[in-house]
Design a protein around this motif. Structure first.
Motif, PDB file in Angstrom:
ATOM      1  N   ALA A  12      -0.228   4.163  -8.196  1.00 13.17           N
ATOM      2  CA  ALA A  12      -1.369   3.930  -9.079  1.00 13.17           C
ATOM      3  C   ALA A  12      -2.510   4.891  -8.772  1.00 13.17           C
ATOM      4  O   ALA A  12      -3.642   4.637  -9.181  1.00 13.17           O
ATOM      5  N   THR A  19      -6.346  -1.633 -12.845  1.00 12.59           N
ATOM      6  CA  THR A  19      -4.895  -1.544 -12.619  1.00 12.59           C
ATOM      7  C   THR A  19      -4.566  -1.679 -11.138  1.00 12.59           C
ATOM      8  O   THR A  19      -3.649  -2.408 -10.752  1.00 12.59           O
ATOM      9  N   ARG A  20      -5.355  -0.958 -10.323  1.00 13.02           N
ATOM     10  CA  ARG A  20      -5.107  -1.022  -8.877  1.00 13.02           C
ATOM     11  C   ARG A  20      -5.381  -2.414  -8.349  1.00 13.02           C
ATOM     12  O   ARG A  20      -4.695  -2.890  -7.433  1.00 13.02           O
ATOM     13  N   LEU A  23      -2.406  -4.579  -8.926  1.00 13.93           N
ATOM     14  CA  LEU A  23      -1.355  -4.326  -7.937  1.00 13.93           C
ATOM     15  C   LEU A  23      -1.697  -4.998  -6.607  1.00 13.93           C
ATOM     16  O   LEU A  23      -0.836  -5.591  -5.953  1.00 13.93           O
ATOM     17  N   LYS A  49       0.333  -6.072 -17.155  1.00 14.72           N
ATOM     18  CA  LYS A  49      -0.745  -5.091 -16.964  1.00 14.72           C
ATOM     19  C   LYS A  49      -0.258  -3.814 -16.294  1.00 14.72           C
ATOM     20  O   LYS A  49      -0.839  -2.750 -16.489  1.00 14.72           O
ATOM     21  N   VAL A  50       0.775  -3.941 -15.463  1.00 16.41           N
ATOM     22  CA  VAL A  50       1.243  -2.773 -14.700  1.00 16.41           C
ATOM     23  C   VAL A  50       2.700  -2.455 -15.029  1.00 16.41           C
ATOM     24  O   VAL A  50       3.429  -1.933 -14.201  1.00 16.41           O
ATOM     25  N   LEU A  53       4.424   0.781 -14.132  1.00 16.22           N
ATOM     26  CA  LEU A  53       4.497   1.193 -12.728  1.00 16.22           C
ATOM     27  C   LEU A  53       5.567   0.452 -11.934  1.00 16.22           C
ATOM     28  O   LEU A  53       5.889   0.854 -10.821  1.00 16.22           O
TER      29      LEU A  53
END
Lengths: 115, 110
Positions: A12, A19-20, A23, A49-50, A53
């Motif tokens: 990320a 976003t981070r 996570l 949301k992620v 990733l």
């Protein structure tokens, strides 16, 4: 009760703080780290949301850290491949036809022994 | 004009980053794979929640609005709308962080 098995596949770095944060909330700190969360709308929303990733699977029960490590351990033992006799080798290289080379390769593969 | 002291963009301006204006076939292949990976994550979430009789607004919205990789036109997979670009399209690899963001929809008519 089933669980989401979530693996962080893409970093990320350079992505928005939100976003981070998601996570972090999932407990994913580094790439290829795996966490388990129950199948609930809250966690599904976080994965949503992620989604670019992570890799997600649905599993019946979560694995412990030791079991995850065990999963990654390569199989013990080794493969013993028999050396092809020299005269066969010479025949393989001298013959220009495709069929005989294929047959020779298949013969070599069949001789591969699993210990 | 020629030789060591010729005037080129990197020499006169310093740093110059170039990126091709279109994606290679390998970039396109990886882009399709990434699109499919996101599709599979969404499908797994949907199946897992449906088993429990639950649903999610964000998921419903995504399914409603977003085309899957198979439904998308090649034009939308590899290019995106840009009001400043010639013919209003630029290659999707010009989008910052393009391998980690979803860019599937474009304004209708463009």
């Amino acid at each position: 009760m089933s669980w989401f098995r979530i693996t962080l596949h893409r970093s990320a770095i350079g992505l928005p703080e939100r976003t981070r944060g998601v996570l972090m909330a999932l407990g994913l700190r580094r790439r290829s780290q795996t966490v388990f969360h129950p199948v609930e709308p809250q966690f599904a929303g976080m994965i949503m949301k992620v989604k670019e990733l992570v890799l997600v699977e649905e599993v019946d029960k979560p694995k412990t850290q030791a079991e995850l490590r065990e999963e990654r351990r390569p199989e013990p033992g080794f493969y013993l491949e028999k050396a092809v006799p020299r005269h066969d080798e010479a025949a393989l290289f001298s013959s220009r036809t495709r069929g005989s080379v294929l047959a020779a390769v298949q013969a070599m593969e069949s001789e591969e022994v699993r210990l | 004009m020629f030789g060591m002291f010729r005037i080129t963009n990197p020499l006169s301006g310093g740093l110059l980053w170039k990126s091709p204006w279109r994606m290679s076939k390998f970039q396109k292949l990886r882009q399709r794979r990434r699109l499919r990976a996101v599709d599979s994550v969404v499908a797994i979430l949907d199946a897992a929640l449906a088993k429990q009789g639950e649903t999610l607004k964000a998921l419903e919205r995504w399914k409603e609005e977003m085309p899957t990789e198979a439904e998308m036109l090649p034009k939308d997979k590899y290019t995106m709308f840009d009001r400043n670009a010639k013919r209003y399209r630029k290659s999707v690899h010009k989008l910052p962080k393009w391998t980690r963001v979803s860019q599937r929809l474009n304004p209708p008519g463009y």
